[in-house]
Design an enzyme around this catalytic site. Structure first.
Site, short mmCIF file in Angstrom:
data_model
loop_
_atom_site.label_atom_id
_atom_site.label_comp_id
_atom_site.label_asym_id
_atom_site.label_seq_id
_atom_site.Cartn_x
_atom_site.Cartn_y
_atom_site.Cartn_z
N TYR A 152 16.53 -4.79 -1.88
CA TYR A 152 15.24 -4.45 -1.25
C TYR A 152 14.11 -5.32 -1.80
O TYR A 152 13.27 -5.83 -1.06
CB TYR A 152 14.98 -2.97 -1.52
N LYS A 156 11.83 -7.79 0.39
CA LYS A 156 10.38 -7.59 0.48
C LYS A 156 9.61 -8.80 -0.06
O LYS A 156 8.50 -9.09 0.39
CB LYS A 156 9.97 -6.31 -0.27
P1 NAP Z 1 11.20 5.80 6.72
O1 NAP Z 1 10.50 7.12 6.68
O2 NAP Z 1 12.59 5.70 6.22
O3 NAP Z 1 11.11 5.22 8.22
C1 NAP Z 1 11.71 4.01 8.56
C2 NAP Z 1 11.98 4.01 10.05
O4 NAP Z 1 12.62 2.75 10.37
C3 NAP Z 1 12.94 5.13 10.48
O5 NAP Z 1 12.45 5.77 11.63
C4 NAP Z 1 14.24 4.36 10.75
O6 NAP Z 1 15.05 4.93 11.77
C5 NAP Z 1 13.70 3.03 11.24
N1 NAP Z 1 14.73 2.00 11.20
C6 NAP Z 1 15.64 1.78 10.22
N2 NAP Z 1 16.45 0.76 10.56
C7 NAP Z 1 16.05 0.31 11.77
C8 NAP Z 1 16.50 -0.70 12.64
N3 NAP Z 1 17.54 -1.50 12.32
N4 NAP Z 1 15.87 -0.88 13.82
C9 NAP Z 1 14.84 -0.07 14.17
N5 NAP Z 1 14.35 0.91 13.38
C10 NAP Z 1 14.96 1.11 12.20
O7 NAP Z 1 10.38 4.69 5.89
P2 NAP Z 1 8.84 4.58 5.48
O8 NAP Z 1 8.70 5.15 4.13
O9 NAP Z 1 7.97 5.06 6.57
O10 NAP Z 1 8.71 3.01 5.32
C11 NAP Z 1 8.28 2.14 6.38
C12 NAP Z 1 8.23 0.71 5.86
O11 NAP Z 1 7.38 0.63 4.73
C13 NAP Z 1 9.58 0.17 5.44
O12 NAP Z 1 9.67 -1.20 5.75
C14 NAP Z 1 9.56 0.37 3.94
O13 NAP Z 1 10.42 -0.51 3.30
C15 NAP Z 1 8.10 0.08 3.64
N6 NAP Z 1 7.62 0.68 2.39
C16 NAP Z 1 7.65 2.03 2.17
C17 NAP Z 1 7.18 2.54 0.98
C18 NAP Z 1 7.17 4.02 0.67
O14 NAP Z 1 6.80 4.37 -0.46
N7 NAP Z 1 7.51 4.89 1.58
C19 NAP Z 1 6.70 1.67 -0.01
C20 NAP Z 1 6.70 0.32 0.23
C21 NAP Z 1 7.16 -0.17 1.44
P3 NAP Z 1 16.20 6.01 11.42
O15 NAP Z 1 15.46 7.24 11.04
O16 NAP Z 1 16.96 6.16 12.69
O17 NAP Z 1 16.99 5.43 10.29
#
Ligand code: NAP
Length: 251
Positions: A152, A156
């Site tokens: 990851y 990133k």
């Molecule tokens: P999340 O709640 O896990 O949501 C991610 C979404 O992406 C889910 O709806 C998932 O669908 C969808 N997804 C996964 N694989 C996919 C694919 N191949 N094609 C289309 N959609 C796909 O994550 P989040 O926390 O909101 O994070 C969103 C972004 O911010 C990510 O890129 C993550 O790495 C980044 N981020 C998050 C955090 C944090 O603290 N939360 C921190 C830094 C960066 P499914 O539910 O069907 O799997």
């Protein structure tokens, strides 16, 4: 503004993507809400429509070139050419390096790197035609290194290089590209991490907040507000940047 007001947000069924999609709709964009499964986008689409906005839910795996092509074409046909793209879809396959499998590595690279590449390559056709565009990629503070996340963190960090390169290549077409690097944001993703390490989510959040200068964890709206600015017309001189939205300096 004369440009098309259509945005695409990937991974927008929940979490940060859902908040960004709703915020962009409030900002006046018709939003293509892309997630793996069209049915899973219903909650986000309904929330946008209930608030008086326009949205279209589309099922696509961002790591699949054919599905990406079809999804972008559908949004362009039904909502107008997309000028704004937020590459947010993401997955975790955390493991210490010695336990990380080939598939843990490949899955994370496919969704974050290949997915962002494919979506951006497809959407830039419309942006360059419109001579206007905004691209926002979701990086992470993990790009700076994080135990258990060799895959990851690499993806990133890679997205930051991708963002800067796209900013250089597409600037002449009125297109900006920036990355947001969130710190700890309360979503299902961080809840899953807490579960993996065996700590109740409330305790996990408390522990994280204690390390964050502003004294709290982030929420999806913190990221949506930053994305809203980067996707606005007035952000046109901000490009190739990585904005850490982490409650403190994390780079
Ligand atoms: P999340 O709640 O896990 O949501 C991610 C979404 O992406 C889910 O709806 C998932 O669908 C969808 N997804 C996964 N694989 C996919 C694919 N191949 N094609 C289309 N959609 C796909 O994550 P989040 O926390 O909101 O994070 C969103 C972004 O911010 C990510 O890129 C993550 O790495 C980044 N981020 C998050 C955090 C944090 O603290 N939360 C921190 C830094 C960066 P499914 O539910 O069907 O799997």
């Amino acid at each position: 503004m004369s440009q098309s007001r259509t945005a695409i947000v990937t991974g927008a069924a929940r979490g940060i993507g859902a908040a960004v999609a709703q915020r962009l709709a409030r900002d006046g964009f018709a939003v293509g809400v892309i997630d793996l499964d069209a049915a899973s986008t219903e909650a986000t689409v309904s929330a946008i429509e209930a608030a008086g906005g326009t949205a279209l839910g589309v099922g696509a795996d961002v790591s699949d070139a054919e599905q990406v092509k079809a999804a972008v074409a559908e949004v362009a046909e039904k909502l107008g050419p997309p000028t704004v793209l937020v590459n947010n879809a993401g997955v975790l396959r955390d493991n210490l390096l010695f336990k990380m499998t080939d598939s843990d590595w490949d899955t994370v690279m496919a969704v974050h790197l290949r997915g962002t590449f494919l979506m951006t390559r497809e959407v830039q056709k419309h942006q360059t035609e419109q001579k206007y565009g905004r691209i926002v990629n979701l990086s992470s503070t993990s790009a700076l290194g994080n135990r258990g996340q060799a895959n990851y963190a690499t993806a990133k960090a890679g997205l930051q290089g991708f963002t800067k390169t796209v900013a250089i290549e597409l600037g002449r077409y009125g297109v900006t590209a920036n990355a947001i690097a969130p710190g700890f944001i309360e979503t299902e993703m961080t809840a899953a991490t807490a579960a993996r390490v065996g700590v109740p989510f409330e305790d996990f959040k408390k522990g994280a907040a204690a390390m964050i200068p502003v004294g709290r964890v982030g929420n999806p709206d913190d990221i949506a507000a930053t994305a809203s600015f980067l996707c606005s017309e007035e952000a046109g001189f901000v490009s190739g940047q990585v904005i850490y939205v982490a409650g403190g300096p994390r780079d």
